[in-house]
Write a protein that holds these residues in place. Structure first.
Motif, mmCIF file in Angstrom:
data_model
loop_
_atom_site.group_PDB
_atom_site.id
_atom_site.type_symbol
_atom_site.label_atom_id
_atom_site.label_comp_id
_atom_site.label_asym_id
_atom_site.label_seq_id
_atom_site.Cartn_x
_atom_site.Cartn_y
_atom_site.Cartn_z
ATOM 1 N N ALA A 47 34.702 36.742 35.631
ATOM 2 C CA ALA A 47 33.416 36.424 36.029
ATOM 3 C C ALA A 47 33.085 34.980 35.399
ATOM 4 C CB ALA A 47 32.417 37.577 35.486
ATOM 5 N N LEU A 48 33.618 34.830 34.526
ATOM 6 C CA LEU A 48 33.579 33.392 33.712
ATOM 7 C C LEU A 48 34.359 32.224 34.357
ATOM 8 C CD1 LEU A 48 33.358 34.454 30.056
ATOM 9 C CD2 LEU A 48 31.485 33.807 31.633
ATOM 10 N N GLY A 49 35.130 32.606 35.328
ATOM 11 C CA GLY A 49 35.884 31.690 36.027
ATOM 12 C C GLY A 49 37.210 31.384 35.270
ATOM 13 N N VAL A 50 37.574 32.106 34.180
ATOM 14 C CA VAL A 50 38.752 31.641 33.311
ATOM 15 C C VAL A 50 40.044 32.223 33.881
ATOM 16 C CG1 VAL A 50 40.077 32.232 31.137
ATOM 17 C CG2 VAL A 50 37.620 32.143 31.121
ATOM 18 N N LYS A 51 39.844 33.121 34.926
ATOM 19 C CA LYS A 51 40.823 33.569 36.017
ATOM 20 C C LYS A 51 40.423 33.489 37.190
ATOM 21 C CE LYS A 51 43.904 36.562 32.984
ATOM 22 N NZ LYS A 51 43.389 36.307 31.712
ATOM 23 N N ASP A 52 41.169 33.091 38.361
ATOM 24 C CA ASP A 52 40.698 33.175 39.524
ATOM 25 C C ASP A 52 41.106 34.518 40.233
ATOM 26 O OD1 ASP A 52 39.877 32.092 42.311
ATOM 27 O OD2 ASP A 52 41.938 32.750 42.556
ATOM 28 N N PHE A 53 40.322 35.390 40.778
ATOM 29 C CA PHE A 53 40.726 36.820 41.157
ATOM 30 C C PHE A 53 41.685 36.566 41.946
ATOM 31 C CE2 PHE A 53 40.331 40.122 44.166
ATOM 32 C CZ PHE A 53 40.373 41.142 43.523
ATOM 33 N N ASP A 54 41.693 35.979 43.014
ATOM 34 C CA ASP A 54 42.764 36.136 44.069
ATOM 35 C C ASP A 54 43.992 35.659 43.652
ATOM 36 O OD1 ASP A 54 41.039 36.793 46.188
ATOM 37 O OD2 ASP A 54 40.378 34.906 46.969
ATOM 38 N N SER A 55 44.344 34.585 42.786
ATOM 39 C CA SER A 55 45.516 34.273 42.297
ATOM 40 C C SER A 55 45.964 35.286 41.452
ATOM 41 C CB SER A 55 45.251 32.810 41.598
ATOM 42 O OG SER A 55 44.923 31.778 42.271
ATOM 43 N N LYS B 203 31.270 40.122 43.182
ATOM 44 C CA LYS B 203 31.223 41.409 43.023
ATOM 45 C C LYS B 203 31.600 41.829 41.578
ATOM 46 C CE LYS B 203 29.593 42.145 46.893
ATOM 47 N NZ LYS B 203 28.065 42.493 46.942
ATOM 48 N N ILE B 204 32.706 40.843 41.046
ATOM 49 C CA ILE B 204 33.292 41.131 39.655
ATOM 50 C C ILE B 204 31.945 40.549 38.790
ATOM 51 C CG2 ILE B 204 34.929 40.535 38.106
ATOM 52 C CD1 ILE B 204 36.859 40.859 40.109
ATOM 53 N N LYS B 205 31.511 39.489 39.051
ATOM 54 C CA LYS B 205 30.287 39.071 38.503
ATOM 55 C C LYS B 205 29.241 39.934 38.098
ATOM 56 C CE LYS B 205 30.883 33.903 39.115
ATOM 57 N NZ LYS B 205 30.486 32.881 39.633
ATOM 58 N N GLU B 206 28.864 40.780 39.155
ATOM 59 C CA GLU B 206 27.831 41.556 39.180
ATOM 60 C C GLU B 206 28.237 42.732 38.309
ATOM 61 O OE1 GLU B 206 27.420 42.449 43.420
ATOM 62 O OE2 GLU B 206 25.980 40.641 43.817
ATOM 63 N N ILE B 207 29.391 43.253 38.297
ATOM 64 C CA ILE B 207 30.041 44.399 37.606
ATOM 65 C C ILE B 207 29.727 43.858 36.042
ATOM 66 C CG2 ILE B 207 32.043 45.728 36.788
ATOM 67 C CD1 ILE B 207 32.906 45.727 39.627
ATOM 68 N N GLU B 208 29.970 42.919 35.666
ATOM 69 C CA GLU B 208 30.061 42.227 34.351
ATOM 70 C C GLU B 208 28.684 42.175 34.080
ATOM 71 O OE1 GLU B 208 30.520 40.717 30.563
ATOM 72 O OE2 GLU B 208 31.896 41.707 31.769
ATOM 73 N N GLN B 209 27.815 41.647 34.768
ATOM 74 C CA GLN B 209 26.527 41.488 34.442
ATOM 75 C C GLN B 209 25.816 42.703 34.352
ATOM 76 O OE1 GLN B 209 24.487 38.488 34.095
ATOM 77 N NE2 GLN B 209 23.136 40.224 32.920
ATOM 78 N N SER B 210 26.165 43.919 34.939
ATOM 79 C CA SER B 210 25.818 45.352 34.566
ATOM 80 C C SER B 210 26.077 45.869 33.492
ATOM 81 C CB SER B 210 26.084 46.486 35.905
ATOM 82 O OG SER B 210 27.404 46.627 36.121
#
Length: 249
Positions: free
Chosen positions: A96-104, A30-37
């Motif tokens: 979105a780029l995987g630099v940070k993991d959302f859950d962690s 979902k965060i990737k979708e926000i970044e893409q928008s």
């Protein structure tokens, strides 16, 4: 501002609201979708670029995200709106780029006794970020409608086709991800054996059809799967997620 650009901004608002309203199961997606928008909108990108000028991300992260060795971490919102917008966007981009993991990351700084970490993250990051941008463009903060965007006439037809193919490939990957989550949940939970086997067979076939990008077969299999949905009430959120992702095709 052209209608197409207004729709791009409203789509950004809709993606944010979708996440805020509880689409937490695939938070990273979902965060990737926000970044893409954000990337899709020239006006939002321009606003954010202005906010990020001379913005020291590392320094502002240290000020905003506080973690003591023996206490839960917490978030301190920057007072200046431009700094808040810049911080939120760069954080969203990192996830979105995987630099940070959302859950962690969310577990570290957004624990709350009354809210889930996802709800707290949305309340402190996504919602005010969305509101600032919607207010800046004088558009509705409550929009939940996704608008179909006009394609640029300047793009060659072959390039349009490639973009559509890439988009569809991503949607198939999202369907596969939801199916794998369903398989894991059905396998590890106590459901009736024959019912469980039927659902697993269909889900595995959906994955194979997605790998072939066989849209017609995926559709037929999902119809079959829908007849079993009522038997897996604890997993209704996953079935809903699967239907929503398929609707993108």
């Amino acid at each position: 501002m052209e209608n197409n650009e207004i729709n791009k901004i409203l789509n950004f608002v809709a993606h944010c609201n979708e996440f805020i309203n509880g689409k937490f199961l695939f938070a990273n997606l979902k965060i990737k979708e926000i970044e893409q928008s954000i990337e899709d909108s020239e006006q939002i990108s321009l606003l954010i670029k202005q906010c990020e000028a001379d913005f020291k991300y590392s320094l502002e992260q240290t000020k905003a995200f506080i973690k003591m060795p023996t206490k839960p971490g917490y978030f301190v919102k920057p007072e200046e709106p431009d700094k808040f917008i810049a911080l939120c966007h760069l954080l969203i981009k990192d996830i979105a780029l995987g630099v940070k993991d959302f859950d962690s990351f969310a577990t570290k700084y957004f624990e709350d006794e009354q809210l889930s970490i996802q709800e707290k993250f949305c309340k402190q990051i996504i919602e005010p970020f969305k509101n600032l941008i919607a207010d800046y463009f004088e558009l509705s903060k409550d929009n939940e409608t996704f608008f179909k965007l006009e394609k640029s006439k300047k793009e060659p037809k072959s390039e349009n086709t490639k973009i559509e193919q890439d988009d569809k490939k991503q949607i198939y990957l999202e369907i596969i991800e939801v199916c794998k989550n369903l398989i894991e949940q059905i396998t590890t939970n106590d459901f009736e054996k024959n019912l469980k086997n039927s659902a697993l067979i269909i889900l595995l076939e959906v994955i194979r059809a997605c790998e072939r990008q066989d849209e017609q077969n995926v559709y037929a299999l999902l119809i079959g799967l829908s007849y079993l949905e009522d038997k897996f009430k604890p997993l209704n959120h996953l079935f809903d997620e699967l239907a929503l992702v398929f609707e993108k095709l």
